[in-house]
Design a protein around this motif. Structure first.
Motif, mmCIF file in Angstrom:
data_model
loop_
_atom_site.group_PDB
_atom_site.id
_atom_site.type_symbol
_atom_site.label_atom_id
_atom_site.label_comp_id
_atom_site.label_asym_id
_atom_site.label_seq_id
_atom_site.Cartn_x
_atom_site.Cartn_y
_atom_site.Cartn_z
ATOM 1 N N LYS A 169 0.809 -1.211 0.000
ATOM 2 C CA LYS A 169 0.000 0.000 0.000
ATOM 3 C C LYS A 169 0.853 1.278 0.000
ATOM 4 N N VAL A 170 2.157 1.092 0.149
ATOM 5 C CA VAL A 170 3.070 2.247 0.143
ATOM 6 C C VAL A 170 3.447 2.544 -1.310
ATOM 7 N N PRO A 171 3.180 3.754 -1.797
ATOM 8 C CA PRO A 171 3.552 4.100 -3.181
ATOM 9 C C PRO A 171 5.050 3.916 -3.401
ATOM 10 N N PRO A 172 5.472 3.525 -4.603
ATOM 11 C CA PRO A 172 6.890 3.238 -4.875
ATOM 12 C C PRO A 172 7.810 4.402 -4.537
ATOM 13 N N GLU A 173 7.347 5.643 -4.776
ATOM 14 C CA GLU A 173 8.238 6.784 -4.541
ATOM 15 C C GLU A 173 8.545 7.021 -3.072
ATOM 16 N N TYR A 174 7.780 6.334 -2.179
ATOM 17 C CA TYR A 174 8.024 6.532 -0.738
ATOM 18 C C TYR A 174 8.611 5.289 -0.082
ATOM 19 N N GLN A 175 8.954 4.290 -0.879
ATOM 20 C CA GLN A 175 9.455 3.047 -0.316
ATOM 21 C C GLN A 175 10.758 3.243 0.454
ATOM 22 N N ASP A 176 11.571 4.226 0.014
ATOM 23 C CA ASP A 176 12.879 4.396 0.649
ATOM 24 C C ASP A 176 12.800 5.058 2.015
ATOM 25 N N GLN A 177 11.634 5.603 2.402
ATOM 26 C CA GLN A 177 11.528 6.283 3.694
ATOM 27 C C GLN A 177 10.624 5.531 4.675
ATOM 28 N N ILE A 178 10.313 4.268 4.328
ATOM 29 C CA ILE A 178 9.386 3.508 5.180
ATOM 30 C C ILE A 178 9.964 3.303 6.568
ATOM 31 N N GLN A 179 9.114 3.510 7.568
ATOM 32 C CA GLN A 179 9.442 3.166 8.947
ATOM 33 C C GLN A 179 8.500 2.033 9.361
ATOM 34 N N THR A 180 9.062 0.981 9.958
ATOM 35 C CA THR A 180 8.282 -0.200 10.344
ATOM 36 C C THR A 180 8.067 -0.220 11.847
ATOM 37 N N TYR A 181 6.842 -0.554 12.254
ATOM 38 C CA TYR A 181 6.482 -0.664 13.671
ATOM 39 C C TYR A 181 6.041 -2.098 13.927
ATOM 40 N N LYS A 182 6.660 -2.725 14.896
ATOM 41 C CA LYS A 182 6.368 -4.126 15.183
ATOM 42 C C LYS A 182 5.016 -4.297 15.863
ATOM 43 N N GLU A 183 4.573 -3.312 16.596
ATOM 44 C CA GLU A 183 3.290 -3.385 17.262
ATOM 45 C C GLU A 183 2.410 -2.247 16.801
ATOM 46 N N ARG A 184 1.153 -2.430 17.070
ATOM 47 C CA ARG A 184 0.153 -1.500 16.572
ATOM 48 C C ARG A 184 0.358 -0.079 17.078
ATOM 49 N N TYR A 185 0.880 0.023 18.296
ATOM 50 C CA TYR A 185 0.962 1.338 18.916
ATOM 51 C C TYR A 185 2.388 1.905 18.949
ATOM 52 N N ASP A 186 3.317 1.300 18.223
ATOM 53 C CA ASP A 186 4.707 1.756 18.252
ATOM 54 C C ASP A 186 4.875 3.180 17.758
ATOM 55 N N TYR A 187 3.991 3.623 16.903
ATOM 56 C CA TYR A 187 4.139 4.967 16.334
ATOM 57 C C TYR A 187 3.719 6.061 17.309
ATOM 58 N N LEU A 188 3.035 5.672 18.418
ATOM 59 C CA LEU A 188 2.561 6.650 19.391
ATOM 60 C C LEU A 188 3.647 6.933 20.425
ATOM 61 N N PRO A 189 3.594 8.120 20.998
ATOM 62 C CA PRO A 189 4.484 8.389 22.134
ATOM 63 C C PRO A 189 4.176 7.430 23.277
ATOM 64 N N GLU A 190 5.162 7.166 24.105
ATOM 65 C CA GLU A 190 5.027 6.198 25.182
ATOM 66 C C GLU A 190 3.835 6.479 26.073
ATOM 67 N N ASP A 191 3.589 7.758 26.410
ATOM 68 C CA ASP A 191 2.513 8.098 27.341
ATOM 69 C C ASP A 191 1.125 7.880 26.737
ATOM 70 N N GLN A 192 1.028 7.704 25.393
ATOM 71 C CA GLN A 192 -0.274 7.493 24.745
ATOM 72 C C GLN A 192 -0.553 6.027 24.425
ATOM 73 N N ARG A 193 0.477 5.193 24.484
ATOM 74 C CA ARG A 193 0.295 3.797 24.087
ATOM 75 C C ARG A 193 -0.665 3.061 25.014
ATOM 76 N N SER A 194 -0.490 3.225 26.309
ATOM 77 C CA SER A 194 -1.331 2.529 27.277
ATOM 78 C C SER A 194 -2.793 2.930 27.108
ATOM 79 N N THR A 195 -3.021 4.244 26.909
ATOM 80 C CA THR A 195 -4.394 4.726 26.719
ATOM 81 C C THR A 195 -5.000 4.141 25.445
ATOM 82 N N ALA A 196 -4.221 4.092 24.375
ATOM 83 C CA ALA A 196 -4.727 3.556 23.113
ATOM 84 C C ALA A 196 -5.042 2.067 23.224
#
Length: 253
Positions: A51-78
């Motif tokens: 689902k990532v367009p080819p032109e953005y493949q080089d900047q992909i960031q991967t998150y192992k868990e669903r909430y990895d992209y959130l700040p630590e203080d928001q993960r528990s709430t989410a």
């Protein structure tokens, strides 16, 4: 959601399907998520690398868990919020299952009631043979371990039940006494008095009925005796000539 089930065996199958349905919603499913930022500065999170367009493949960031992209203080709430949503979804699903089960139980109960009523009605009907004005009724006669099924002529003019000599011999009926009996037309004939252990006509049984035994002379007939008033006076019935059945009426009806 539609279900099909049978009156006899559909319910257990449906029950299994419904309870299996409880386990199709896991408490939480986690997989890798991918983050990219488009040329307009808008951030996207997707769960499929394609689902990532080819032109953005080089900047992909991967998150192992669903909430990895959130700040630590928001993960528990989410996590807590999603767990509550999931619990509510499972509770709603469980309520749907229980409602469907209740509907099935009600339909099963209605079907059992309908079938029981049909069975009762069938038990209260006896198929007969109608030959002109003659009504031949299937009767089961029993005596000391012997049993015979035969047809008897329904005869409201006969005070006692009558069996032909060959039936009496098959049943081993013992002669209680010899006597003279008057038959239709006023003729008097030599007969014997006997007693059976039981007789059954449709749903009705009679214990220790007295019978008159006669030697049948003349042309063969399609019956082996007369169903007389010592039986008929104790029952109520209607004759359905069109369908050729006797409908027995329970006492009090």
């Amino acid at each position: 959601m539609g279900f099909q089930f049978g009156a006899r065996n559909g319910f257990p199958i449906l029950l299994g399907i419904l309870f299996c349905g409880i386990f199709i919603f896991p408490a939480g499913v986690f997989c890798e998520f991918y983050k990219y930022i488009d040329k307009n500065g808008k951030t996207f999170y997707v769960d499929d690398l394609s689902k990532v367009p080819p032109e953005y493949q080089d900047q992909i960031q991967t998150y192992k868990e669903r909430y990895d992209y959130l700040p630590e203080d928001q993960r528990s709430t989410a996590r807590q919020r999603d767990q509550e949503i999931e619990r509510e979804r499972q509770l709603q699903h469980q309520r749907q299952i229980e409602q469907e089960l209740e509907r099935v139980r009600e339909q099963e109960a209605a079907e059992r009631s309908r079938q029981a009523q049909e069975d009762r009605e069938q038990m209260l009907e006896t198929k007969v043979v109608i030959e002109g004005n003659r009504i031949l009724v299937p009767v089961t006669l029993g005596n000391h371990g012997h049993e015979v099924e035969t047809l008897m002529l329904l005869d409201t003019g006969a005070s006692q039940m009558v069996v032909h000599r060959d039936i009496a011999d098959q049943l081993g009926v013992v002669t209680l006494k010899k006597m003279l009996s008057q038959v239709a037309g006023g003729q008097t004939i030599q007969t014997e008095l006997g007693q059976l252990s039981y007789m059954k006509v449709g749903p009705i049984s009679m214990r220790d009925p007295i019978v008159i035994i006669i030697n049948h002379d003349g042309a063969p007939v399609g019956y082996k005796g007369l169903l007389g008033m010592n039986f008929l006076r104790n029952v109520q019935y209607n004759i359905d000539f069109q369908n050729q059945v006797i409908k027995w009426i329970p006492p009090g009806k």
